[in-house]
Structure formats: C-alpha cells, structure tokens
Design a protein around this motif. Structure first.
Motif, PDB file in Angstrom:
ATOM      1  N   THR A 101       0.821  -1.212   0.000  1.00 46.27           N
ATOM      2  CA  THR A 101       0.000   0.000   0.000  1.00 46.27           C
ATOM      3  C   THR A 101       0.856   1.264   0.000  1.00 46.27           C
ATOM      4  O   THR A 101       0.358   2.334  -0.333  1.00 46.27           O
ATOM      5  CB  THR A 101      -0.966   0.010   1.199  1.00 46.27           C
ATOM      6  N   ASP A 102       2.138   1.136   0.342  1.00 48.95           N
ATOM      7  CA  ASP A 102       3.039   2.292   0.295  1.00 48.95           C
ATOM      8  C   ASP A 102       3.272   2.786  -1.134  1.00 48.95           C
ATOM      9  O   ASP A 102       3.706   3.918  -1.334  1.00 48.95           O
ATOM     10  CB  ASP A 102       4.387   1.946   0.945  1.00 48.95           C
ATOM     11  N   LEU A 103       2.971   1.963  -2.123  1.00 47.07           N
ATOM     12  CA  LEU A 103       3.178   2.339  -3.514  1.00 47.07           C
ATOM     13  C   LEU A 103       1.952   2.992  -4.156  1.00 47.07           C
ATOM     14  O   LEU A 103       2.030   3.519  -5.260  1.00 47.07           O
ATOM     15  CB  LEU A 103       3.580   1.106  -4.329  1.00 47.07           C
ATOM     16  N   ILE A 104       0.830   2.962  -3.450  1.00 45.58           N
ATOM     17  CA  ILE A 104      -0.414   3.504  -3.975  1.00 45.58           C
ATOM     18  C   ILE A 104      -0.346   5.027  -4.022  1.00 45.58           C
ATOM     19  O   ILE A 104       0.154   5.673  -3.112  1.00 45.58           O
ATOM     20  CB  ILE A 104      -1.607   3.039  -3.097  1.00 45.58           C
ATOM     21  N   ILE A 105      -0.888   5.605  -5.086  1.00 45.71           N
ATOM     22  CA  ILE A 105      -0.877   7.057  -5.262  1.00 45.71           C
ATOM     23  C   ILE A 105      -1.654   7.731  -4.129  1.00 45.71           C
ATOM     24  O   ILE A 105      -2.807   7.400  -3.877  1.00 45.71           O
ATOM     25  CB  ILE A 105      -1.481   7.447  -6.629  1.00 45.71           C
ATOM     26  N   THR A 106      -0.984   8.673  -3.476  1.00 45.48           N
ATOM     27  CA  THR A 106      -1.586   9.445  -2.385  1.00 45.48           C
ATOM     28  C   THR A 106      -2.150  10.751  -2.952  1.00 45.48           C
ATOM     29  O   THR A 106      -1.843  11.119  -4.089  1.00 45.48           O
ATOM     30  CB  THR A 106      -0.516   9.784  -1.332  1.00 45.48           C
ATOM     31  N   PRO A 107      -2.930  11.479  -2.173  1.00 42.57           N
ATOM     32  CA  PRO A 107      -3.386  12.795  -2.642  1.00 42.57           C
ATOM     33  C   PRO A 107      -2.215  13.722  -3.002  1.00 42.57           C
ATOM     34  O   PRO A 107      -2.301  14.481  -3.971  1.00 42.57           O
ATOM     35  CB  PRO A 107      -4.185  13.337  -1.457  1.00 42.57           C
ATOM     36  N   GLU A 108      -1.107  13.639  -2.264  1.00 44.30           N
ATOM     37  CA  GLU A 108       0.078  14.451  -2.579  1.00 44.30           C
ATOM     38  C   GLU A 108       0.678  14.032  -3.929  1.00 44.30           C
ATOM     39  O   GLU A 108       1.082  14.885  -4.724  1.00 44.30           O
ATOM     40  CB  GLU A 108       1.132  14.325  -1.481  1.00 44.30           C
ATOM     41  N   ALA A 109       0.716  12.745  -4.169  1.00 40.37           N
ATOM     42  CA  ALA A 109       1.237  12.256  -5.453  1.00 40.37           C
ATOM     43  C   ALA A 109       0.293  12.645  -6.586  1.00 40.37           C
ATOM     44  O   ALA A 109       0.743  13.000  -7.683  1.00 40.37           O
ATOM     45  CB  ALA A 109       1.437  10.750  -5.403  1.00 40.37           C
ATOM     46  N   ASN A 110      -1.006  12.601  -6.325  1.00 40.18           N
ATOM     47  CA  ASN A 110      -1.975  13.034  -7.334  1.00 40.18           C
ATOM     48  C   ASN A 110      -1.759  14.505  -7.682  1.00 40.18           C
ATOM     49  O   ASN A 110      -1.803  14.892  -8.860  1.00 40.18           O
ATOM     50  CB  ASN A 110      -3.402  12.802  -6.851  1.00 40.18           C
ATOM     51  N   ALA A 111      -1.498  15.337  -6.669  1.00 38.70           N
ATOM     52  CA  ALA A 111      -1.217  16.759  -6.914  1.00 38.70           C
ATOM     53  C   ALA A 111       0.035  16.898  -7.778  1.00 38.70           C
ATOM     54  O   ALA A 111       0.084  17.738  -8.689  1.00 38.70           O
ATOM     55  CB  ALA A 111      -1.057  17.504  -5.589  1.00 38.70           C
ATOM     56  N   ARG A 112       1.051  16.083  -7.515  1.00 43.61           N
ATOM     57  CA  ARG A 112       2.283  16.104  -8.313  1.00 43.61           C
ATOM     58  C   ARG A 112       1.977  15.708  -9.767  1.00 43.61           C
ATOM     59  O   ARG A 112       2.492  16.317 -10.704  1.00 43.61           O
ATOM     60  CB  ARG A 112       3.327  15.168  -7.698  1.00 43.61           C
ATOM     61  N   ILE A 113       1.134  14.700  -9.939  1.00 49.68           N
ATOM     62  CA  ILE A 113       0.752  14.274 -11.288  1.00 49.68           C
ATOM     63  C   ILE A 113       0.068  15.432 -12.021  1.00 49.68           C
ATOM     64  O   ILE A 113       0.356  15.706 -13.185  1.00 49.68           O
ATOM     65  CB  ILE A 113      -0.156  13.028 -11.242  1.00 49.68           C
ATOM     66  N   MET A 114      -0.832  16.123 -11.344  1.00 51.74           N
ATOM     67  CA  MET A 114      -1.525  17.246 -11.972  1.00 51.74           C
ATOM     68  C   MET A 114      -0.547  18.370 -12.336  1.00 51.74           C
ATOM     69  O   MET A 114      -0.682  18.989 -13.388  1.00 51.74           O
ATOM     70  CB  MET A 114      -2.637  17.782 -11.069  1.00 51.74           C
ATOM     71  N   GLU A 115       0.463  18.606 -11.493  1.00 51.89           N
ATOM     72  CA  GLU A 115       1.516  19.586 -11.825  1.00 51.89           C
ATOM     73  C   GLU A 115       2.249  19.166 -13.097  1.00 51.89           C
ATOM     74  O   GLU A 115       2.517  19.993 -13.981  1.00 51.89           O
ATOM     75  CB  GLU A 115       2.536  19.690 -10.692  1.00 51.89           C
ATOM     76  N   LEU A 116       2.587  17.883 -13.174  1.00 51.16           N
ATOM     77  CA  LEU A 116       3.297  17.372 -14.343  1.00 51.16           C
ATOM     78  C   LEU A 116       2.421  17.450 -15.590  1.00 51.16           C
ATOM     79  O   LEU A 116       2.915  17.733 -16.690  1.00 51.16           O
ATOM     80  CB  LEU A 116       3.783  15.949 -14.098  1.00 51.16           C
ATOM     81  N   CYS A 117       1.112  17.226 -15.430  1.00 49.41           N
ATOM     82  CA  CYS A 117       0.191  17.346 -16.566  1.00 49.41           C
ATOM     83  C   CYS A 117       0.155  18.773 -17.097  1.00 49.41           C
ATOM     84  O   CYS A 117       0.038  18.982 -18.308  1.00 49.41           O
ATOM     85  CB  CYS A 117      -1.217  16.908 -16.160  1.00 49.41           C
ATOM     86  N   GLU A 118       0.257  19.739 -16.199  1.00 49.93           N
ATOM     87  CA  GLU A 118       0.288  21.149 -16.618  1.00 49.93           C
ATOM     88  C   GLU A 118       1.544  21.444 -17.443  1.00 49.93           C
ATOM     89  O   GLU A 118       1.493  22.156 -18.437  1.00 49.93           O
ATOM     90  CB  GLU A 118       0.274  22.074 -15.394  1.00 49.93           C
ATOM     91  N   LYS A 119       2.652  20.886 -17.017  1.00 51.96           N
ATOM     92  CA  LYS A 119       3.936  21.150 -17.675  1.00 51.96           C
ATOM     93  C   LYS A 119       4.117  20.330 -18.953  1.00 51.96           C
ATOM     94  O   LYS A 119       4.738  20.790 -19.908  1.00 51.96           O
ATOM     95  CB  LYS A 119       5.076  20.844 -16.698  1.00 51.96           C
ATOM     96  N   TYR A 120       3.586  19.112 -18.956  1.00 55.40           N
ATOM     97  CA  TYR A 120       3.771  18.192 -20.078  1.00 55.40           C
ATOM     98  C   TYR A 120       2.414  17.768 -20.637  1.00 55.40           C
ATOM     99  O   TYR A 120       1.773  16.869 -20.090  1.00 55.40           O
ATOM    100  CB  TYR A 120       4.549  16.949 -19.633  1.00 55.40           C
ATOM    101  N   PRO A 121       1.972  18.379 -21.737  1.00 59.94           N
ATOM    102  CA  PRO A 121       0.667  18.032 -22.313  1.00 59.94           C
ATOM    103  C   PRO A 121       0.542  16.568 -22.768  1.00 59.94           C
ATOM    104  O   PRO A 121      -0.569  16.069 -22.889  1.00 59.94           O
ATOM    105  CB  PRO A 121       0.546  18.974 -23.515  1.00 59.94           C
ATOM    106  N   ASN A 122       1.676  15.895 -22.994  1.00 59.59           N
ATOM    107  CA  ASN A 122       1.594  14.485 -23.400  1.00 59.59           C
ATOM    108  C   ASN A 122       1.211  13.569 -22.233  1.00 59.59           C
ATOM    109  O   ASN A 122       0.829  12.425 -22.436  1.00 59.59           O
ATOM    110  CB  ASN A 122       2.896  14.006 -24.056  1.00 59.59           C
ATOM    111  N   LEU A 123       1.284  14.088 -20.998  1.00 60.17           N
ATOM    112  CA  LEU A 123       0.793  13.368 -19.823  1.00 60.17           C
ATOM    113  C   LEU A 123      -0.534  14.017 -19.459  1.00 60.17           C
ATOM    114  O   LEU A 123      -0.574  15.103 -18.906  1.00 60.17           O
ATOM    115  CB  LEU A 123       1.772  13.475 -18.650  1.00 60.17           C
TER     116      LEU A 123
END
Length: 156
Positions: A101-123
C-alpha cells in the motif's frame, strides 16, 4: 512486433499502437516485466512505430514513489521527444505489489501528477487510470472502454 508487422497493421487501418515502458532504467523495467531484454524490445518497437508512421501511446505503471522521482520526469521527456501520449496506470496492491500500500498514489502524489500534466501536455489526466488504492478488479467497462475507428466497443 516487427516493423513489417507494424506496416501490415497500418495497411489494415490501425492508426495507433500502445507500447508498455515502465522505467527508463533498463534493469528496473526488465525486472518489472520479468523478462530480460524487455526494455530493448519496447524501445525498438517504439522506434519502429515512429518509422512506420503510426501514432504512439506509451503505457506505464506509476507508484507513489515513482511520481516524485527524476526517472519519471526523464520518462515523460522521453515520451515527449517521441511525440507519444502517456497512459499512466496507477499501481494497485495486487500481483507483484500485493500488500504494498506504500506504492499507492496518495493525494500528494496526485497533486504532483496534476503539476506534471500542466507542464507536459503528453501526460494527460484523461490518460491516467486512477484507483486511489481501491482494488476492485479489472477496470474494463467500469472506468475504461475503447472504441476504435470502426466503432466496436471493447473493454480494453
């Protein structure tokens, strides 16, 4: 998948190929796939897809740990350089990750993913398969369906 196979698929009307690449680290990818040489096969297929002129989507499993790593940014940059969209599949506590369960995406990791989506349109957040640690079996039809150019509705 050979270049000849890809060309044949293109001639049959296939317009997009998805290739799985789970790390820019050769050993990590091969260990995850449990197949020596899997990284090179994936990367060679990516090059062949581009050479044949098909659209490319690269599928990858992301973990809470990986989202914050330099390797994941390197992966996104690699995909961008290949003009490939990314299908980011969120790790689930099953199979080789059973009990992890330590590998499961947390709300903090989800926020990081959304940041990366803003920077990289291919994600794109539209290409991420979200579970938030809930294991409820195959996502086919529950949260994901595919409809190819011919209109067939497919679960995967």
């Amino acid at each position: 998948m050979t270049k000849a196979n890809l060309q044949h698929l293109k001639e049959m009307g296939v317009d997009k190929i998805q290739v799985s690449l789970d790390s820019m680290d050769i050993e990590a990818h091969d260990a995850f796939r449990r197949r020596p040489g899997a990284w090179w096969r994936a990367v060679n297929t990516i090059e062949d897809v581009i050479a044949v002129g098909l659209a490319l989507q690269i599928s990858t499993v992301i973990t809470n740990e990986r989202v914050f790593s330099d390797e994941f940014v390197e992966f996104i940059e690699f995909c961008k350089s290949k003009n490939a969209s990314i299908n980011a599949i969120w790790a689930k506590p099953a199979g080789m990750y059973a009990g992890r369960t330590d590998l499961i995406i947390t709300p903090e990791a989800n926020a990081r993913i959304m940041e990366l989506c803003e920077k990289y349109p291919n994600l794109s957040p539209l290409h991420t398969v979200k579970h938030f640690g809930v294991l409820y079996g195959c996502i086919a039809v529950k949260t994901l369906i595919s409809i190819p150019a011919y209109g067939d509705v497919m679960p995967c």
